[in-house]
Write an enzyme that holds these catalytic residues in place. Structure first.
Site, short mmCIF file in Angstrom:
data_model
loop_
_atom_site.label_atom_id
_atom_site.label_comp_id
_atom_site.label_asym_id
_atom_site.label_seq_id
_atom_site.Cartn_x
_atom_site.Cartn_y
_atom_site.Cartn_z
CB SER A 60 -0.90 0.03 1.22
OG SER A 60 -1.69 -1.14 1.29
N1 SAH Z 1 -1.33 -4.57 3.49
C1 SAH Z 1 -0.45 -5.11 2.47
C2 SAH Z 1 -0.98 -4.90 1.08
C3 SAH Z 1 -2.10 -5.76 0.84
S1 SAH Z 1 -2.51 -6.02 -0.85
C4 SAH Z 1 0.92 -4.51 2.55
O1 SAH Z 1 1.12 -3.61 3.36
O2 SAH Z 1 1.79 -4.97 1.80
C5 SAH Z 1 -3.90 -7.04 -0.48
C6 SAH Z 1 -3.55 -8.43 -0.04
O3 SAH Z 1 -4.77 -9.08 0.29
C7 SAH Z 1 -2.89 -9.27 -1.13
O4 SAH Z 1 -1.70 -9.79 -0.67
C8 SAH Z 1 -3.93 -10.35 -1.42
O5 SAH Z 1 -3.35 -11.59 -1.79
C9 SAH Z 1 -4.65 -10.43 -0.10
N2 SAH Z 1 -6.00 -11.02 -0.14
C10 SAH Z 1 -6.97 -10.84 -1.04
N3 SAH Z 1 -8.07 -11.55 -0.71
C11 SAH Z 1 -7.77 -12.20 0.45
C12 SAH Z 1 -8.48 -13.11 1.29
N4 SAH Z 1 -9.74 -13.49 1.03
N5 SAH Z 1 -7.86 -13.58 2.39
C13 SAH Z 1 -6.59 -13.21 2.68
N6 SAH Z 1 -5.86 -12.36 1.92
C14 SAH Z 1 -6.45 -11.86 0.82
#
Ligand code: SAH
Length: 212
Positions: A60
């Site tokens: 993010s």
């Molecule tokens: N907060 C993270 C960025 C997240 S991007 C950081 O600081 O790097 C969003 C993430 O959510 C991705 O890695 C994606 O694989 C995950 N994601 C999407 N759907 C999900 C689910 N149902 N359960 C767990 N993770 C999920």
């Protein structure tokens, strides 16, 4: 021209853009963002932008991490559920601000890489697993706070049910990437109250666990 930004410049920018909670700024200052990035992007760690972390996912934007962390209103007594560990950057910013974080990621590879970073940074109050975060973590519920870092169509009822009364959930809502809103949901005795915190752009919350 060398335009590499340093962490002091990033912190000044975040403060200017409305991240005013000193504890949140200090937490961001304490996390070396370069260790969460693949080699080609390490030099851009302190730019206020989202960057690729592999598996079509992104770390993010620091401003959004600040905004979400500030809006979550955690204390050192708070137990937090995070959905979407990703690189583990947001988790690491939350770590010094709360009591314990339970974090779920659906991509095994991203989970494994994040775990290495938590160890490297000696963050001991994080429990991370591979799983479908849209189902929450019933064994550990209720949570005082829930942070979702992937966009959902609507506030998932399953997660709302795992939020304590008076608890806060921060979640991006909207499946159209160009029309998402960051929302703060407060669980009440009767149901939930929501507040709009502005436009954001997140990858979607997907069902199930991804292949390795
Ligand atoms: N907060 C993270 C960025 C997240 S991007 C950081 O600081 O790097 C969003 C993430 O959510 C991705 O890695 C994606 O694989 C995950 N994601 C999407 N759907 C999900 C689910 N149902 N359960 C767990 N993770 C999920």
């Amino acid at each position: 021209m060398n335009s590499t930004k340093n962490i002091a410049q990033l912190i000044a920018e975040l403060r200017n853009d409305g991240i005013t909670d000193p504890a949140v700024l200090k937490a961001i200052e304490g996390v070396p963002r370069e260790i969460f990035l693949p080699d080609p992007f390490k030099s851009r760690a302190y730019e206020n932008v989202a960057l690729p972390i592999g598996r079509h996912q992104t770390i993010s934007q620091p401003f959004v991490v600040g905004l979400m962390t500030q809006a979550l209103r955690v204390t050192d007594r708070t137990k937090v559920l995070e959905v979407g560990t990703g690189s583990g950057y947001q988790t690491s910013v939350l770590s010094p601000l709360c009591r314990r974080i339970y974090s779920i990621e659906r991509h095994p590879q991203l989970h494994d890489e994040a775990e290495v970073r938590f160890k490297q940074m000696s963050l001991t109050n994080i429990t991370a697993i591979i799983g479908d975060g849209s189902e929450g973590w019933p064994q550990q519920a209720p949570f005082e706070r829930i942070m979702v870092t992937a966009a959902a169509e609507d506030v998932p009822l399953v997660l709302l049910e795992q939020l304590a009364i008076g608890g806060i959930m921060i979640i991006p809502i909207g499946v159209d990437e160009h029309d998402q809103r960051l929302v703060r949901v407060t669980r009440t005795e009767e149901g939930a109250e929501t507040e709009d915190l502005g436009a954001v752009r997140f990858v979607p919350l997907l069902p199930g666990v991804a292949d390795k």
